[in-house]
Design an enzyme around this catalytic site. Structure first.
Site, PDB file in Angstrom:
ATOM      1  N   LYS A  17       0.714  -1.065  -0.076  1.00  0.00           N
ATOM      2  CA  LYS A  17       0.068   0.029   0.117  1.00  0.00           C
ATOM      3  C   LYS A  17       0.990   1.047  -0.064  1.00  0.00           C
ATOM      4  O   LYS A  17       1.448   1.570   1.123  1.00  0.00           O
ATOM      5  CB  LYS A  17      -0.903   0.012   1.240  1.00  0.00           C
ATOM      6  CG  LYS A  17      -2.279   0.763   1.077  1.00  0.00           C
ATOM      7  CD  LYS A  17      -2.338   2.109   0.782  1.00  0.00           C
ATOM      8  CE  LYS A  17      -2.113   2.885   1.955  1.00  0.00           C
ATOM      9  NZ  LYS A  17      -1.563   4.312   1.659  1.00  0.00           N
ATOM     10  N   GLU A  73       9.306   1.371  11.169  1.00  0.00           N
ATOM     11  CA  GLU A  73      10.420   2.541  10.920  1.00  0.00           C
ATOM     12  C   GLU A  73       9.746   3.671  10.873  1.00  0.00           C
ATOM     13  O   GLU A  73       9.017   3.858   9.837  1.00  0.00           O
ATOM     14  CB  GLU A  73      11.318   2.042   9.290  1.00  0.00           C
ATOM     15  CG  GLU A  73      11.859   0.802   9.443  1.00  0.00           C
ATOM     16  CD  GLU A  73      12.516   0.469   8.123  1.00  0.00           C
ATOM     17  OE1 GLU A  73      12.423   1.031   7.060  1.00  0.00           O
ATOM     18  OE2 GLU A  73      13.878  -0.239   8.273  1.00  0.00           O
ATOM     19  N   CYS A 104      13.449  10.663   6.819  1.00  0.00           N
ATOM     20  CA  CYS A 104      13.423  10.228   8.268  1.00  0.00           C
ATOM     21  C   CYS A 104      14.767  10.507   8.915  1.00  0.00           C
ATOM     22  O   CYS A 104      14.820  10.801   9.952  1.00  0.00           O
ATOM     23  CB  CYS A 104      13.095   8.584   8.450  1.00  0.00           C
ATOM     24  SG  CYS A 104      14.112   7.705   7.549  1.00  0.00           S
ATOM     25  N   GLU A 161       9.042  16.207  15.488  1.00  0.00           N
ATOM     26  CA  GLU A 161       9.417  15.861  13.915  1.00  0.00           C
ATOM     27  C   GLU A 161       8.657  17.012  13.380  1.00  0.00           C
ATOM     28  O   GLU A 161       7.633  16.968  13.148  1.00  0.00           O
ATOM     29  CB  GLU A 161       9.449  14.330  13.577  1.00  0.00           C
ATOM     30  CG  GLU A 161       9.601  14.232  12.168  1.00  0.00           C
ATOM     31  CD  GLU A 161       9.494  12.941  11.732  1.00  0.00           C
ATOM     32  OE1 GLU A 161       8.166  12.610  11.643  1.00  0.00           O
ATOM     33  OE2 GLU A 161      10.364  12.269  11.105  1.00  0.00           O
TER      34      GLU A 161
END
Ligand code: NAD
Length: 491
Positions: free
Chosen positions: A183, A259, A293, A395
């Site tokens: 997906k 992750e 990331c 973040e």
């Protein structure tokens, strides 16, 4: 991409592209211009179910028992085919993300090839562990573990490095004999779909690789992770979504590999080679418009060189070239969407409220012509913030960093580790022993010394805390994508 797939980005189930339905579709936007460039067929629950059933059937029909050398040969052929269709993949990735053509070629699509080839090597060379067990009275037994595929693996990936992150999971999963239902992000559906064409061309059996498009909640993502037919979930995305996905698979106790996000620190000591460190730091803050990331969003600088590092980073930020993705000179693309830009701009406001100082950037650039509809943002650096401020804790996922001074090594370690995340860190010093010492002390999955994003795909990749669960890469991927059965034979 072909004319057909430009108009429609279709689901791929059981070796076939599924006829799209206008009533179940959404537009995909080129973030460089803001223009819609394709319609994506959103998979409903029935289609996701068909994909999971097809994956199971493919496993049972023989894929799980196909010799490793045949499976890895298929991966190598897929890599060769991507190489032949390289520019199509580059164009598809650019249409979805607006990233600069040089980056799409040198990082995104190049890494897809490396992922297939590396995992073909790693899985082909993998052995099994065995123990000769000695018991009282001279009895002996042989213990050995047989690694079997995990089964039907749900692969859910984000939009920042779409093909790179997808193939990072699909390559080891298939090499280990699993079937996958992937997906892709709703923002970046194109390359996963093109990869389906490649797999069909190289003869991957029907049902081994399936693609379902859609969103997360109450859409293809959730239909997939809640499906009783999946044997595990490998997910890359935000920590909040990871936490949600974990709850949805908990009732059936399926393994997850996560992750997730990061709030990565760089620690810069006053003995560095300034130009080298500045080039590395600048790359670590601004690569992919800060949407990796691993990107650095906190830069701790030893006080004696604070001004030099700040000036050097500002100069590098101002040298970045924002512009048309197809221009070879462009270094920096847009953010992925207007929604993401609104989020990043919200942090700009929070910096102002915290009394932070903007060293450079802080706004929306005017690029002119058709780019004004895109989700562009200025590369931005701040000082005057502390670890207590929102922009230093959360973040942001944009081309931004806060520069914060420190005096001692211990203080730097404490500041860098003062976060709920634990993905990556970089240490910049010419003192060899200090480099090792500080890199060890970072509570992260990956610690670099005098470099950033230098990857050996055989090494473990992942994070701790809010940054994830488990590791992928090399042996770590083999562990996730297989289940061992230990056999004990009394001799
Ligand atoms: P996201 O969490 O919003 O979405 C990731 C994927 O999950 C998408 O495909 C999305 O459709 C799907 N999803 C969303 N809700 C879901 C649900 N309820 N059930 C199932 N699937 C669902 O993340 P994003 O905005 O696409 O990506 C950015 C994030 O990804 C950042 O936090 C970044 O740090 C992280 N990321 C981590 C790594 C890593 O390796 N640690 C790498 C790249 C990106």
């Amino acid at each position: 991409m072909t004319e057909e797939s430009l108009r429609w980005i279709r689901n791929f189930v059981d070796g076939q592209f599924v006829e799209p339905e206008e009533a179940h579709s959404f537009a995909t936007i080129d973030p460089a211009t803001g223009a819609a460039f394709a319609s994506v067929h959103e998979a409903d629950r029935t289609l996701v179910d068909r994909a999971v059933v097809a994956a199971r059937r493919a496993l049972d029909a023989g894929w799980a028992r196909t010799p490793v050398r045949e499976r890895t040969a298929l991966l190598r052929r897929a890599a060769d085919r991507i190489e032949e269709r390289f520019e199509e993949f580059v164009a598809a990735e650019i249409a979805d993300t607006g990233k600069p053509v040089r980056q799409a070629r040198e990082l995104d699509v190049a890494r897809a090839l490396a992922n297939f080839r590396t995992f073909a090597d790693v899985v082909a060379a993998a052995g099994q562990e065995s123990f000769l067990t000695e018991l009282p009275g001279g009895r002996r037994a042989l213990n050995y573990a047989v690694r079997k595929p995990l089964g039907v693996v749900a692969v859910i990936v984000p939009w920042n490095l779409p093909l790179l992150l997808l193939t990072w999971k699909v390559a080891p999963a298939l090499a280990c004999g699993n079937a996958v239902v992937v997906k892709p992000s709703e923002e970046t559906p194109a390359t996963a779909t093109l990869l389906a064409e490649v797999f069909a061309e190289v003869g991957l059996p029907a049902g081994v690789y399936n693609v379902v498009h859609g969103f997360g909640a109450d859409s293809a993502g959730e239909f997939l992770t809640t499906h009783p037919g999946i044997d595990g979930v490998t997910f890359t995305g935000s920590s909040a979504t990871g936490s949600h996905v974990m709850k949805t698979v908990a009732p059936r106790v399926r393994p997850v590999s996560f992750e997730l996000g990061g709030k990565n620190a760089a620690v810069v000591f006053d003995d560095v080679d300034l130009d080298e460190a500045l080039d590395g730091l600048s790359r670590s803050v601004f690569t992919n418009t800060g949407q990796v990331c691993l990107c650095t969003e906190r830069v701790y600088v030893q006080r004696g060189i604070f001004d030099e590092i700040a000036d050097g980073l500002v100069a590098r930020a101002q040298n970045l070239r924002l512009g048309s993705p197809m221009d070879e000179a462009t270094t920096t693309g847009p953010l992925i969407s207007q929604a993401h830009r609104r989020k990043v701009l919200g942090y700009f406001e929070s910096v102002a409220e915290s009394g932070g100082e903007v060293l450079t950037g802080g706004g929306i650039p005017e690029l002119g012509a058709d780019l004004d509809g895109g989700s562009w943002i200025e590369p931005t650096l701040w000082t005057g913030l502390t670890n207590a401020d929102r922009a230093v804790r959360e973040e942001i996922f944009g081309p931004v960093a806060a520069l914060i001074p420190f005096d001692t090594e211990n203080e730097a370690i404490a500041l860098a580790n003062d976060t709920e995340y634990g993905l990556a860190a970089s240490v910049w010093t010419n003192d060899l022993r200090r480099g090792h010492r500080v890199a060890h002390a970072m509570n992260v999955g990956m610690s670099w010394v005098n470099t950033w994003f230098l990857r050996d795909l055989r090494s473990p990749f992942g994070g701790m805390g809010l940054s994830g669960i488990g590791r992928e890469g090399g042996e770590s991927s083999l562990h996730f994508y297989t289940e061992p059965t230990n056999v004990c034979v009394q001799l």
